[in-house]
Design a protein around this motif. Structure first.
Motif, mmCIF file in Angstrom:
data_model
loop_
_atom_site.group_PDB
_atom_site.id
_atom_site.type_symbol
_atom_site.label_atom_id
_atom_site.label_comp_id
_atom_site.label_asym_id
_atom_site.label_seq_id
_atom_site.Cartn_x
_atom_site.Cartn_y
_atom_site.Cartn_z
ATOM 1 N N GLN A 80 0.846 -1.184 0.000
ATOM 2 C CA GLN A 80 0.000 0.000 0.000
ATOM 3 C C GLN A 80 0.895 1.252 0.000
ATOM 4 O OE1 GLN A 80 -3.430 0.660 0.207
ATOM 5 N NE2 GLN A 80 -3.865 -1.487 -0.261
ATOM 6 N N ASP A 87 2.614 -7.377 5.258
ATOM 7 C CA ASP A 87 1.487 -7.610 4.340
ATOM 8 C C ASP A 87 2.029 -8.071 2.989
ATOM 9 O OD1 ASP A 87 -1.267 -5.466 3.143
ATOM 10 O OD2 ASP A 87 -0.648 -7.505 2.614
ATOM 11 N N GLU A 118 -0.841 -6.466 -6.084
ATOM 12 C CA GLU A 118 -1.962 -6.981 -5.267
ATOM 13 C C GLU A 118 -2.645 -5.805 -4.587
ATOM 14 O OE1 GLU A 118 -2.496 -6.890 -1.911
ATOM 15 O OE2 GLU A 118 -4.072 -8.379 -1.745
ATOM 16 N N GLU A 119 -1.846 -4.813 -4.177
ATOM 17 C CA GLU A 119 -2.385 -3.714 -3.365
ATOM 18 C C GLU A 119 -3.107 -2.647 -4.193
ATOM 19 O OE1 GLU A 119 -2.746 -3.975 -0.412
ATOM 20 O OE2 GLU A 119 -1.095 -4.959 0.587
ATOM 21 N N GLN A 181 -4.348 -9.365 9.438
ATOM 22 C CA GLN A 181 -4.699 -7.955 9.207
ATOM 23 C C GLN A 181 -5.972 -7.565 9.959
ATOM 24 O OE1 GLN A 181 -4.561 -8.324 4.698
ATOM 25 N NE2 GLN A 181 -3.159 -6.593 4.963
ATOM 26 N N ARG A 277 -17.313 -4.705 1.147
ATOM 27 C CA ARG A 277 -16.876 -6.103 1.153
ATOM 28 C C ARG A 277 -17.831 -6.935 2.015
ATOM 29 N NH1 ARG A 277 -10.364 -6.067 1.519
ATOM 30 N NH2 ARG A 277 -9.977 -3.943 0.827
ATOM 31 N N ALA A 346 -10.002 -9.484 4.403
ATOM 32 C CA ALA A 346 -9.091 -8.867 3.430
ATOM 33 C C ALA A 346 -9.087 -9.705 2.164
ATOM 34 C CB ALA A 346 -7.675 -8.796 4.007
ATOM 35 N N LEU A 347 -8.785 -9.034 1.066
ATOM 36 C CA LEU A 347 -8.673 -9.742 -0.226
ATOM 37 C C LEU A 347 -7.259 -10.259 -0.388
ATOM 38 C CD1 LEU A 347 -10.500 -7.644 -2.899
ATOM 39 C CD2 LEU A 347 -11.030 -9.924 -2.109
ATOM 40 N N HIS A 372 -2.184 -2.277 6.881
ATOM 41 C CA HIS A 372 -2.257 -1.121 5.964
ATOM 42 C C HIS A 372 -1.879 0.129 6.729
ATOM 43 C CE1 HIS A 372 -4.803 -3.001 2.506
ATOM 44 N NE2 HIS A 372 -3.724 -3.666 2.796
HETATM 45 O O1 HGY Z 1 -7.269 -4.547 0.573
HETATM 46 C C1 HGY Z 1 -7.008 -5.726 0.758
HETATM 47 O O2 HGY Z 1 -7.822 -6.494 1.223
HETATM 48 C C2 HGY Z 1 -5.637 -6.250 0.433
HETATM 49 O O3 HGY Z 1 -4.860 -6.176 1.594
HETATM 50 N N1 HGY Z 1 -5.044 -5.511 -0.640
#
Ligand code: HGY
Ligand code: MN
Ligand code: MN
Length: 400
Positions: A80, A87, A118-119, A181, A277, A346-347, A372
């Motif tokens: 991020q 992370d 990914e972020e 997370q 989400r 979290a994704l 994050h």
């Molecule tokens: O936002 C999310 O869930 C991942 O950490 N990018």
């Protein structure tokens, strides 16, 4: 298969130094620090007896010798804009350590991956979306970051090392190790989460346009103030979404751009994201409809222009029960009674890989549930326990 915790911790500390800012890291996709970290990881993979290779979207795979399909472990190493040091990075380094331990034990060959973006500097889970076929390279190339940089231009910095895409048939399954997370494991004093499902995500990019004007001479009743439009929208959205939500449903207005962003000028334009989400696809759809309706109502009431752009929806995904059973057995073996089955809010790249092959995830606790954020951290004992569970799980999976 005997992991070397000290070696794993050393690698984690070395990776942390690439893009370090205070206690956190800043390695947005295709930034200098991200590319430096990828090249550093490629060297570690080579030392571990893996053949490293970058694909066109910047994913880095380390493949064991031979052609036989093998287990894939990994996560992502981009971060991020204000990223925590674990992370993604923890999952990649834990995977590397297990692949090394497997090789030192005489096999089996285990592959390692660090997915790109990914972020979501550009999209979100972008590298694994392209690799899994959920997104074309051309669609990804057209994505821009908040500064207007196109992914196509950003990835040109790696054109010299970009090879082809690795065939997913090269792998028998994927396990992603990640920090939780969130607060669940930390508050329960547990060491491991066996993730059975990953929540889905939807996001809209909304632009409200009003009339930029003088903050001193423009009467309130004559204003078309875009910021007041955002405030009205956000207030009403909470009221509208509440009845649609469960305690696990979340929504966030996380990115806001105000123009011209000056104290004495009535804002003429705001651009912001709304992201929500949940583990249930139908609920995500209802929430999207309610969000769009609310934006249209508020814009109409205030005489504001409204533009809404889509973001590729990421559906909730159930992970592979067979792999989850191996992860659970490994957790019970290594940390008896100190683990649980859970859902990920979290994704993760596992969301995409689950479309291609049996996929599962392991979590270790996040101190205070923080992520994050530069304050993200995990106790060393939990980092070590996590890699031991991952190794035991890999041993069970590859022996099955
Ligand atoms: O936002 C999310 O869930 C991942 O950490 N990018
Ligand atoms: Mn992550
Ligand atoms: Mn993240």
């Amino acid at each position: 298969m005997q992991t070397d915790p000290e070696r794993m911790l050393r690698d984690l500390a070395d990776l942390r130094r690439i893009g370090a800012v205070g206690t956190g890291v800043v390695r947005p996709a295709f930034s200098e620090t991200d590319i430096a970290a990828r090249h550093w990881l490629a060297e570690r993979m080579r030392e571990a007896g893996l053949t490293p290779g970058f694909d066109p979207i910047g994913n880095l795979f380390g493949l064991p010798p031979g052609e036989a399909p093998c287990l894939l472990l990994g996560s992502h190493s981009d971060t991020q804009p204000q990223g925590g040091w674990l992370d993604g990075a923890y999952g990649v380094i834990a995977a590397l350590e297990v692949a090394r331990a497997a090789r030192e034990a005489g096999g089996p060959g285990i592959a390692v991956v660090s997915f790109q973006d990914e972020e979501g500097r550009f999209g979100g889970l972008t590298g694994s979306s392209v690799w899994s076929g959920a997104l074309s390279l051309a669609e990804a190339d057209a994505m821009t970051d908040t500064g207007g940089v196109a992914l196509a231009d950003a990835r040109a910095a790696m054109a010299d090392v970009a090879g082809g895409f690795v065939d997913p048939a090269r792998f028998t399954g994927f396990v992603e190790m990640h920090i939780e997370q969130g607060p669940v494991l930390d508050q329960a004093g547990e060491a491991i989460g066996v993730v059975e499902a990953i929540a889905g995500l939807r996001q809209l990019d909304i632009r409200l346009s009003g009339q930029q004007n003088h903050a001193g001479t423009t009467p309130m009743r004559l204003r078309r103030d875009a910021m007041q439009g955002l405030i009205g929208f956000a207030t009403r959205l909470n009221v509208v979404l509440e009845p649609l939500a469960t305690p696990a449903t979340v929504w966030t207005i996380g990115h806001v751009q105000v123009e011209p962003n000056a104290a004495s000028i009535v804002p003429g334009m705001v651009r912001f994201t709304v992201q929500w989400r949940d583990a249930e696809a139908a609920r995500l759809e209802r929430m999207e409809a309610a969000t769009r309706d609310t934006a249209a109502e508020v814009a109409g009431e205030r005489g504001l222009g409204l533009e809404i752009s889509d973001f590729p929806p990421l559906s909730p995904v159930a992970l592979d029960p067979g792999l989850c059973a191996h992860l659970a057995a490994a957790a019970e073996h290594c940390v008896p009674g100190r683990w649980r089955r859970m859902v990920s809010g979290a994704l993760h790249d596992a969301t995409n890989v689950a479309r291609l092959m049996p996929t599962a995830m392991l979590f270790v606790p996040s101190i205070g549930g923080i992520s994050h954020s530069f304050a993200e951290d995990t106790a060393e004992a939990d980092l070590i326990a996590g890699v031991e569970v991952l190794a035991e799980a890999a041993r069970r999976i590859t022996a099955a």
